[in-house]
Design a protein around this motif. Structure first.
Motif, PDB file in Angstrom:
ATOM      1  N   LEU A  18       6.808   7.752 -16.810  1.00  0.00           N
ATOM      2  CA  LEU A  18       5.766   7.268 -17.253  1.00  0.00           C
ATOM      3  C   LEU A  18       4.891   6.529 -16.369  1.00  0.00           C
ATOM      4  CD1 LEU A  18       3.864   6.765 -19.766  1.00  0.00           C
ATOM      5  CD2 LEU A  18       5.089   4.615 -20.191  1.00  0.00           C
ATOM      6  N   ALA A  19       5.406   5.798 -15.399  1.00  0.00           N
ATOM      7  CA  ALA A  19       4.605   5.153 -14.304  1.00  0.00           C
ATOM      8  C   ALA A  19       3.929   6.073 -13.137  1.00  0.00           C
ATOM      9  CB  ALA A  19       5.503   4.033 -13.570  1.00  0.00           C
ATOM     10  N   GLU A  20       4.615   7.013 -13.026  1.00  0.00           N
ATOM     11  CA  GLU A  20       4.304   7.992 -12.112  1.00  0.00           C
ATOM     12  C   GLU A  20       3.113   8.823 -12.925  1.00  0.00           C
ATOM     13  OE1 GLU A  20       5.985  11.097  -8.965  1.00  0.00           O
ATOM     14  OE2 GLU A  20       6.744  11.541 -11.252  1.00  0.00           O
ATOM     15  N   LEU A  26      -4.598   7.965 -12.948  1.00  0.00           N
ATOM     16  CA  LEU A  26      -5.518   7.019 -12.214  1.00  0.00           C
ATOM     17  C   LEU A  26      -6.143   7.802 -11.013  1.00  0.00           C
ATOM     18  CD1 LEU A  26      -3.786   3.674 -12.831  1.00  0.00           C
ATOM     19  CD2 LEU A  26      -5.888   4.271 -13.531  1.00  0.00           C
ATOM     20  N   MET A  27      -5.160   8.540 -10.125  1.00  0.00           N
ATOM     21  CA  MET A  27      -5.626   9.095  -8.869  1.00  0.00           C
ATOM     22  C   MET A  27      -6.456  10.069  -9.175  1.00  0.00           C
ATOM     23  SD  MET A  27      -4.623   7.875  -6.120  1.00  0.00           S
ATOM     24  CE  MET A  27      -4.753   9.317  -4.945  1.00  0.00           C
ATOM     25  N   GLU A  28      -6.501  10.660 -10.325  1.00  0.00           N
ATOM     26  CA  GLU A  28      -7.341  11.891 -10.669  1.00  0.00           C
ATOM     27  C   GLU A  28      -8.831  11.264 -11.167  1.00  0.00           C
ATOM     28  OE1 GLU A  28      -7.621  14.711 -14.424  1.00  0.00           O
ATOM     29  OE2 GLU A  28      -5.739  14.875 -13.567  1.00  0.00           O
ATOM     30  N   LYS A  29      -8.744  10.178 -11.792  1.00  0.00           N
ATOM     31  CA  LYS A  29     -10.112   9.883 -12.316  1.00  0.00           C
ATOM     32  C   LYS A  29     -10.718   8.818 -11.321  1.00  0.00           C
ATOM     33  CE  LYS A  29      -8.929  10.069 -17.247  1.00  0.00           C
ATOM     34  NZ  LYS A  29      -7.798  11.085 -17.449  1.00  0.00           N
ATOM     35  N   VAL A  33      -4.892   3.893  -7.252  1.00  0.00           N
ATOM     36  CA  VAL A  33      -4.043   3.288  -8.230  1.00  0.00           C
ATOM     37  C   VAL A  33      -3.968   1.453  -8.004  1.00  0.00           C
ATOM     38  CG1 VAL A  33      -2.517   5.352  -8.410  1.00  0.00           C
ATOM     39  CG2 VAL A  33      -1.972   3.602  -6.783  1.00  0.00           C
ATOM     40  N   LEU A  34      -3.213   1.063  -8.970  1.00  0.00           N
ATOM     41  CA  LEU A  34      -3.453  -0.427  -8.797  1.00  0.00           C
ATOM     42  C   LEU A  34      -2.443  -0.957  -7.454  1.00  0.00           C
ATOM     43  CD1 LEU A  34      -4.307  -3.265  -9.454  1.00  0.00           C
ATOM     44  CD2 LEU A  34      -2.682  -3.258 -11.408  1.00  0.00           C
ATOM     45  N   VAL A  35      -1.138  -0.376  -7.655  1.00  0.00           N
ATOM     46  CA  VAL A  35      -0.189  -0.491  -6.837  1.00  0.00           C
ATOM     47  C   VAL A  35       0.650   0.688  -6.567  1.00  0.00           C
ATOM     48  CG1 VAL A  35       2.061  -1.850  -6.273  1.00  0.00           C
ATOM     49  CG2 VAL A  35       0.196  -2.966  -7.405  1.00  0.00           C
ATOM     50  N   PRO A  36       0.207   1.163  -5.251  1.00  0.00           N
ATOM     51  CA  PRO A  36       0.975   2.388  -4.906  1.00  0.00           C
ATOM     52  C   PRO A  36       2.652   2.392  -4.679  1.00  0.00           C
ATOM     53  CG  PRO A  36      -0.805   1.760  -3.244  1.00  0.00           C
ATOM     54  CD  PRO A  36      -0.600   0.642  -4.052  1.00  0.00           C
ATOM     55  N   PRO A  44       6.059  15.208  -0.347  1.00  0.00           N
ATOM     56  CA  PRO A  44       5.425  14.425   0.889  1.00  0.00           C
ATOM     57  C   PRO A  44       3.837  14.662   0.800  1.00  0.00           C
ATOM     58  CG  PRO A  44       6.669  16.432   1.933  1.00  0.00           C
ATOM     59  CD  PRO A  44       6.889  16.332   0.277  1.00  0.00           C
ATOM     60  N   ASP A  45       3.460  15.834  -0.007  1.00  0.00           N
ATOM     61  CA  ASP A  45       1.975  15.959  -0.071  1.00  0.00           C
ATOM     62  C   ASP A  45       1.336  15.043  -1.161  1.00  0.00           C
ATOM     63  OD1 ASP A  45       2.156  18.079   1.354  1.00  0.00           O
ATOM     64  OD2 ASP A  45       2.575  19.474  -0.403  1.00  0.00           O
ATOM     65  N   VAL A  46       2.304  14.213  -2.051  1.00  0.00           N
ATOM     66  CA  VAL A  46       1.501  13.207  -3.016  1.00  0.00           C
ATOM     67  C   VAL A  46       1.287  11.798  -2.175  1.00  0.00           C
ATOM     68  CG1 VAL A  46       1.902  11.571  -4.668  1.00  0.00           C
ATOM     69  CG2 VAL A  46       2.850  14.101  -4.816  1.00  0.00           C
ATOM     70  N   LYS A  47      -0.022  11.765  -2.211  1.00  0.00           N
ATOM     71  CA  LYS A  47      -0.498  10.362  -1.341  1.00  0.00           C
ATOM     72  C   LYS A  47      -1.253   9.619  -2.421  1.00  0.00           C
ATOM     73  CE  LYS A  47       0.420  11.963   3.021  1.00  0.00           C
ATOM     74  NZ  LYS A  47       1.378  11.671   3.417  1.00  0.00           N
ATOM     75  N   TYR A  48      -0.671   8.418  -2.530  1.00  0.00           N
ATOM     76  CA  TYR A  48      -1.526   7.203  -3.437  1.00  0.00           C
ATOM     77  C   TYR A  48      -2.241   6.419  -2.597  1.00  0.00           C
ATOM     78  CZ  TYR A  48       1.707   8.861  -7.139  1.00  0.00           C
ATOM     79  OH  TYR A  48       2.391   9.712  -8.231  1.00  0.00           O
ATOM     80  N   LYS A  49      -3.383   6.134  -3.289  1.00  0.00           N
ATOM     81  CA  LYS A  49      -4.183   5.175  -2.559  1.00  0.00           C
ATOM     82  C   LYS A  49      -4.476   3.925  -3.224  1.00  0.00           C
ATOM     83  CE  LYS A  49      -8.922   4.702  -0.688  1.00  0.00           C
ATOM     84  NZ  LYS A  49     -10.249   5.308  -0.845  1.00  0.00           N
ATOM     85  N   ASN A  50      -4.570   2.762  -2.583  1.00  0.00           N
ATOM     86  CA  ASN A  50      -4.721   1.480  -3.125  1.00  0.00           C
ATOM     87  C   ASN A  50      -6.070   1.503  -3.411  1.00  0.00           C
ATOM     88  OD1 ASN A  50      -3.270  -1.004  -4.167  1.00  0.00           O
ATOM     89  ND2 ASN A  50      -4.362  -2.233  -2.559  1.00  0.00           N
TER      90      ASN A  50
END
Length: 120
Positions: A18-20, A26-29, A33-36, A44-50
């Motif tokens: 659920l967190a993922e 959030l990444m899409e919209k 994200v709040l906390v990566p 490895p292609d998934v990149k979360y940005k703070n």
């Protein structure tokens, strides 16, 4: 089948899935994200940005609330996240208590501390 599924938050459990899912929404919209979470080894292609404070204030809060409201809406007909309960999960019940420490007890234990303990 002994395969263990992993996601960005580690071993597959409903809460981590659920967190993922929330972070992906959030990444899409908002593009952040709040906390990566830790970088997922299996993708490895998934990149979360703070999120910056401005991004969170202008987009993140609204997107998070919308996600939450859609998730808890029991009348929804679509599936937001494809998260299934884990085959086995461990839950712990916790409690917190406190009491006043007597000055006599505190002084007797402070005297036992090594010289210089707690000084900067």
């Amino acid at each position: 089948n002994d395969t263990i599924l992993y996601n960005s938050y580690g071993r597959h459990e409903e809460n981590s899935c659920l967190a993922e899912c929330r972070d992906n929404d959030l990444m899409e919209k908002c593009g952040c994200v709040l906390v990566p979470p830790p970088q997922p080894e299996n993708n490895p292609d998934v990149k979360y940005k703070n999120c910056t404070l401005q991004q969170w204030a202008t987009c993140g809060i609204k997107a998070w609330r919308n996600f939450y409201n859609r998730y808890v809406n029991s009348t929804r007909t679509d599936t937001i996240c494809h998260c299934y309960p884990a085959c086995q999960e461990t839950f712990y019940k916790s409690s917190l208590s406190s009491s006043i420490l007597s000055s006599f007890y505190a002084k007797s234990h402070v005297e036992r501390l090594p010289s210089g303990y707690g000084t900067v």
